[in-house]
Design a protein around this motif. Structure first.
Motif, short mmCIF file in Angstrom:
data_model
loop_
_atom_site.label_atom_id
_atom_site.label_comp_id
_atom_site.label_asym_id
_atom_site.label_seq_id
_atom_site.Cartn_x
_atom_site.Cartn_y
_atom_site.Cartn_z
N MET A 115 42.13 32.34 46.61
CA MET A 115 41.32 33.51 46.86
C MET A 115 40.23 33.61 45.81
SD MET A 115 43.94 36.48 47.89
CE MET A 115 43.18 37.15 49.32
N ARG A 116 39.14 34.20 46.19
CA ARG A 116 38.04 34.42 45.26
C ARG A 116 37.83 35.92 45.12
NH1 ARG A 116 33.34 30.20 45.86
NH2 ARG A 116 33.00 31.10 43.83
N PHE A 117 37.58 36.34 43.90
CA PHE A 117 37.34 37.74 43.63
C PHE A 117 35.99 37.89 42.94
CE2 PHE A 117 41.93 37.19 43.60
CZ PHE A 117 42.31 38.15 44.52
N THR A 118 35.35 39.01 43.18
CA THR A 118 34.05 39.25 42.56
C THR A 118 34.21 39.54 41.07
OG1 THR A 118 34.20 41.59 43.08
CG2 THR A 118 33.09 40.19 44.70
N SER A 119 33.14 39.37 40.34
CA SER A 119 33.15 39.63 38.90
C SER A 119 32.86 41.09 38.62
CB SER A 119 32.10 38.75 38.21
OG SER A 119 32.40 37.41 38.40
N THR A 120 33.74 41.92 39.13
CA THR A 120 33.62 43.36 38.95
C THR A 120 34.97 43.89 38.49
OG1 THR A 120 34.33 43.82 41.22
CG2 THR A 120 31.95 43.52 40.85
N PRO A 121 35.01 45.10 37.97
CA PRO A 121 36.31 45.68 37.62
C PRO A 121 37.27 45.71 38.81
CG PRO A 121 34.58 46.95 36.59
CD PRO A 121 33.91 45.96 37.51
N ARG A 122 36.74 45.97 39.99
CA ARG A 122 37.60 45.99 41.19
C ARG A 122 38.17 44.61 41.48
NH1 ARG A 122 37.23 45.38 46.93
NH2 ARG A 122 38.70 46.79 47.94
N GLY A 123 37.36 43.56 41.34
CA GLY A 123 37.84 42.20 41.55
C GLY A 123 38.93 41.83 40.56
N ALA A 124 38.76 42.23 39.30
CA ALA A 124 39.78 41.96 38.29
C ALA A 124 41.07 42.70 38.62
CB ALA A 124 39.26 42.37 36.91
N ARG A 125 40.94 43.95 39.06
CA ARG A 125 42.12 44.74 39.42
C ARG A 125 42.85 44.11 40.60
NH1 ARG A 125 39.61 49.16 39.60
NH2 ARG A 125 39.18 49.22 41.82
N LEU A 126 42.12 43.64 41.60
CA LEU A 126 42.74 43.00 42.76
C LEU A 126 43.44 41.70 42.37
CD1 LEU A 126 39.97 43.56 45.45
CD2 LEU A 126 42.23 44.65 45.35
N ALA A 127 42.84 40.95 41.45
CA ALA A 127 43.47 39.71 40.98
C ALA A 127 44.78 40.01 40.27
CB ALA A 127 42.52 38.96 40.05
N ARG A 128 44.79 41.02 39.40
CA ARG A 128 46.03 41.41 38.71
C ARG A 128 47.10 41.82 39.72
NH1 ARG A 128 42.43 43.96 35.21
NH2 ARG A 128 42.79 45.95 36.25
N HIS A 129 46.69 42.59 40.72
CA HIS A 129 47.64 43.04 41.73
C HIS A 129 48.22 41.85 42.50
CE1 HIS A 129 49.53 45.58 44.72
NE2 HIS A 129 48.92 44.89 45.66
N LEU A 130 47.38 40.92 42.89
CA LEU A 130 47.84 39.74 43.63
C LEU A 130 48.85 38.95 42.80
CD1 LEU A 130 47.69 37.80 46.05
CD2 LEU A 130 45.86 36.63 44.82
N VAL A 131 48.56 38.76 41.53
CA VAL A 131 49.47 38.02 40.65
C VAL A 131 50.81 38.75 40.56
CG1 VAL A 131 49.90 37.31 38.27
CG2 VAL A 131 47.69 36.87 39.33
#
Length: 61
Positions: free
Chosen positions: A1-17
């Motif tokens: 998956m790819r996430f944007t370089s935004t606070p929201r993208g970082a939050r979604l990446a943490r959640h996925l992990v």
């Protein structure tokens, strides 16, 4: 998956992990789970910070 370089993208990446670790048998709230989430979350967080710094340094038209 790819996430944007935004606070929201970082939050979604943490959640996925966090969700994937739980599915793989490393339950929420354990020391291992929390440590892995923090380590993995550092990369998107650094990316967001880097993007913000780069945007501030760009010359304005």
């Amino acid at each position: 998956m790819r996430f944007t370089s935004t606070p929201r993208g970082a939050r979604l990446a943490r959640h996925l992990v966090a969700v994937r670790l739980d599915a793989w048998g490393i339950p929420y709230g354990t020391n291992d789970h929390d440590a892995i989430v923090l380590i993995v979350a550092e990369s998107p967080s650094c990316r967001v910070d880097g993007e913000r710094r780069a945007a501030r340094q760009r010359p304005r038209p």
